[in-house]
Design a protein around this motif. Sequence first.
Motif, mmCIF file in Angstrom:
data_model
loop_
_atom_site.group_PDB
_atom_site.id
_atom_site.type_symbol
_atom_site.label_atom_id
_atom_site.label_comp_id
_atom_site.label_asym_id
_atom_site.label_seq_id
_atom_site.Cartn_x
_atom_site.Cartn_y
_atom_site.Cartn_z
ATOM 1 N N PRO A 310 11.593 56.154 -87.560
ATOM 2 C CA PRO A 310 11.375 55.752 -86.118
ATOM 3 C C PRO A 310 12.826 55.384 -85.814
ATOM 4 N N PHE A 311 13.702 54.871 -86.385
ATOM 5 C CA PHE A 311 14.917 54.497 -85.754
ATOM 6 C C PHE A 311 15.637 55.885 -85.387
ATOM 7 N N CYS A 312 15.445 56.908 -86.112
ATOM 8 C CA CYS A 312 16.252 58.359 -85.920
ATOM 9 C C CYS A 312 15.506 58.849 -84.599
ATOM 10 N N ILE A 313 14.008 58.595 -84.311
ATOM 11 C CA ILE A 313 13.428 58.935 -83.038
ATOM 12 C C ILE A 313 14.021 58.214 -81.937
ATOM 13 N N ALA A 314 14.401 56.832 -82.155
ATOM 14 C CA ALA A 314 14.882 56.112 -81.059
ATOM 15 C C ALA A 314 16.332 56.674 -80.562
ATOM 16 N N ALA A 315 17.183 56.981 -82.019
ATOM 17 C CA ALA A 315 18.613 57.518 -81.623
ATOM 18 C C ALA A 315 18.349 58.865 -80.828
ATOM 19 N N ALA A 316 17.474 59.778 -81.305
ATOM 20 C CA ALA A 316 17.336 60.856 -80.749
ATOM 21 C C ALA A 316 17.103 60.835 -79.197
ATOM 22 N N VAL A 317 16.364 59.881 -78.870
ATOM 23 C CA VAL A 317 15.936 59.914 -77.406
ATOM 24 C C VAL A 317 17.308 59.182 -76.542
ATOM 25 N N ALA A 353 -3.970 64.693 -95.432
ATOM 26 C CA ALA A 353 -4.277 63.556 -94.689
ATOM 27 C C ALA A 353 -3.054 62.543 -94.937
ATOM 28 N N ASP A 354 -1.683 62.916 -94.504
ATOM 29 C CA ASP A 354 -0.561 62.216 -94.545
ATOM 30 C C ASP A 354 -0.390 61.657 -93.160
ATOM 31 N N PHE A 355 -0.436 60.393 -93.015
ATOM 32 C CA PHE A 355 -0.122 60.017 -91.686
ATOM 33 C C PHE A 355 0.337 58.414 -91.780
ATOM 34 N N ALA A 356 0.753 57.930 -90.584
ATOM 35 C CA ALA A 356 1.296 56.640 -90.395
ATOM 36 C C ALA A 356 0.422 55.848 -89.278
ATOM 37 N N LEU A 357 -0.241 54.672 -89.671
ATOM 38 C CA LEU A 357 -0.968 53.867 -88.536
ATOM 39 C C LEU A 357 0.096 52.898 -87.853
ATOM 40 N N LEU A 358 0.257 52.901 -86.642
ATOM 41 C CA LEU A 358 1.093 51.994 -85.774
ATOM 42 C C LEU A 358 0.559 50.928 -85.128
ATOM 43 N N ASN A 359 1.100 49.654 -85.165
ATOM 44 C CA ASN A 359 0.669 48.270 -84.672
ATOM 45 C C ASN A 359 1.093 48.415 -83.319
ATOM 46 N N SER A 360 0.620 49.695 -82.409
ATOM 47 C CA SER A 360 0.861 49.694 -80.961
ATOM 48 C C SER A 360 -0.234 50.846 -80.639
ATOM 49 N N TYR A 368 10.786 53.171 -77.441
ATOM 50 C CA TYR A 368 10.958 51.851 -76.732
ATOM 51 C C TYR A 368 11.239 50.583 -77.462
ATOM 52 N N ARG A 369 10.721 50.522 -78.356
ATOM 53 C CA ARG A 369 11.264 49.210 -79.167
ATOM 54 C C ARG A 369 11.995 49.472 -80.473
ATOM 55 N N PRO A 370 13.182 49.778 -80.362
ATOM 56 C CA PRO A 370 14.164 50.377 -81.300
ATOM 57 C C PRO A 370 14.289 49.210 -82.214
ATOM 58 N N GLY A 371 14.471 49.345 -83.627
ATOM 59 C CA GLY A 371 14.716 48.251 -84.489
ATOM 60 C C GLY A 371 13.659 47.515 -85.101
ATOM 61 N N VAL A 372 12.498 47.840 -84.446
ATOM 62 C CA VAL A 372 11.207 47.092 -84.894
ATOM 63 C C VAL A 372 10.339 47.912 -85.490
ATOM 64 N N ASN A 373 9.866 47.462 -86.739
ATOM 65 C CA ASN A 373 9.053 48.377 -87.815
ATOM 66 C C ASN A 373 7.586 48.163 -87.193
ATOM 67 N N LEU A 374 7.072 49.168 -86.383
ATOM 68 C CA LEU A 374 5.640 49.142 -85.886
ATOM 69 C C LEU A 374 4.803 49.670 -86.869
ATOM 70 N N VAL A 375 5.073 50.196 -88.185
ATOM 71 C CA VAL A 375 4.064 50.709 -89.054
ATOM 72 C C VAL A 375 3.447 49.725 -89.646
ATOM 73 N N HIS A 376 1.865 49.747 -89.451
ATOM 74 C CA HIS A 376 0.945 48.878 -89.977
ATOM 75 C C HIS A 376 0.765 49.288 -91.287
ATOM 76 N N SER A 377 0.612 50.525 -91.711
ATOM 77 C CA SER A 377 0.438 51.076 -92.963
ATOM 78 C C SER A 377 0.601 52.611 -93.096
ATOM 79 N N THR A 378 0.851 53.198 -94.180
ATOM 80 C CA THR A 378 1.303 54.637 -94.181
ATOM 81 C C THR A 378 0.123 54.964 -95.326
ATOM 82 N N TYR A 379 -0.130 56.300 -94.970
ATOM 83 C CA TYR A 379 -1.385 56.895 -95.701
ATOM 84 C C TYR A 379 -0.751 58.159 -96.319
ATOM 85 N N LYS A 380 -1.007 58.441 -97.818
ATOM 86 C CA LYS A 380 -0.812 59.781 -98.161
ATOM 87 C C LYS A 380 -1.995 60.195 -99.002
#
Length: 390
Positions: A310-317, A353-360, A368-380
Motif C-alpha cells: 500500500p505504501f508503494c501504491i501511494a508512492a507510485a501515485v 482465492a488470495d485477496f485483501a479485505l480493506l476497512n474502506s 488517499y490515506r498514505p501510511g495508514v494500514n487499511l487492511v482488515h484481513s488477508t486471505y490466502k
Amino acid sequence: MSSVAFTNIATLVTNDSQLGDGVLGVMHGATLVVRDGLVSQITQKVPSGVDSEIDCSGKTLLPGFVDSHSHLIFGGDRADEFSARSRGEKYTAGGITSTVKATRTATDIAISRNAQNLLDEALSSGTTTMEIKSGYGLTEKDEIRSIDIAKTFTDETTLLAAHVIPEEFKDSPDSYVDLIINAIIPRSQAKWIDVFCDQGAFNPEQSEAILRAGIENGMFPRIHANQLSSGKGVEIAIALDAASADHLSKSTNSDIELLASSNTVATLLPGAEFSTHLERNLGRRFLDSGATVAIATDCNPGSSYTTSMPFCIAAAVSLLGFTVEEAVRAATLGGAKALRRDDIGEIAVGKRADFALLNSSSYIHLAYRPGVNLVHSTYKSGRAVTTWRK
C-alpha cells in the motif's frame, strides 16, 4: 468440500474489465464464493449452499498484492546509510557490502527469523505472494543457504549471486563471474536467475553470460537494469525473454519502446525512488508507452526497507505519475505477470482465492490515506491468515 461466501462487498476489484467497470473491473454489492481455496462464483445474487458467510459491508475486497521483487534474506540493517543519504550523500551500490558482511556472519536461525518477521509485516498489509532473492552472501556456501532459507517461505526464489562483485574479487571480477557460472548456479535450486546489470556491478557481457548459464540450468531470467545509469540491460532482458526488467530509473525512450513491444514486464520500485530520490514521474513514461508495468517493494536494508505494498501504491501515485487504478493493477496483476503467474493477481472463477479485505469502501484510500494500514484481513486460498506460511 468447504465453501464460504463473502457478501455485500462494497467494492470488489476483479482486474477483469469484462466483469466490472474500468480497468480494475470494479463491482459493487457483489458476493464472492470461495470453495476449496479457489474462487468458484462471483454474483450479485444471495448465495445458497455455502458453509458460511462473511459480511463485507463497507469494505473493499481486492486481489492480494503480488510483490515480485524483494531482498529478504540478510543480516543487520543499514540505518546509518539511510541517515547519510538524508544528509545529501549519494547512494551507490557499494553500500551492499556492509550487508554482505552481516549476512555471512549471521546464523540461519537469525536470517530465517528476520525474514519471517518481514513476511508477517507484508501479510498484514495485504501481500499474498512474495518473490525473494539471494544476493547478500556472495560466496558459494552463503548463496546456496540463502536460497535454501528462501525456499522455506516461497516458491518464487531468485538467485542473485550477481548482486555486486564481493570485496575479495575486486581485482578479478571475471573470476567471481566464473564462480557464479561454474559453482553457484549448478548447485542452486532457485526458480529464477537475476543479475544487477549496472555501473558498479556487472557489465553487459558478464550479465548475459550469467543469465544464459542460469537458463541452461533450468532457471528463468529476470534482471536489475538501468537503476544508476542507462545501459544494455533492457536489450539483454528482451533478447533472453526475461519475465521482468526491474528498477529502470535511467531507461531511455528506446528502452521503453522495446519493453512496450515485448513480453518483459517493466517492474518499477517506488520505495527505492522514494528513498534515493532518483526519478520523479518515472511510471508515466512506461504506462504511456503501453508497456506492462508492475510495482514491487524492493524490500532491502539499504535503499527500500519497506514491506508495504500500500505504501508503494501511494508512492507510485504521488511520485511516479500513476493513477490510483494503474498503481493498484500494477501491484496485483502486474506483479503476477512479472512472475508469469496466471493463478493470482485477479479475482476470477478458478483463480486462487488470495485477496485483501480493506476497512474502506474504496480502493482509492490506499493512495488517499498514505501510511495508514487499511487492511482488515488477508486471505490466502480463502482462509484468513496472520502468519506467513509457504
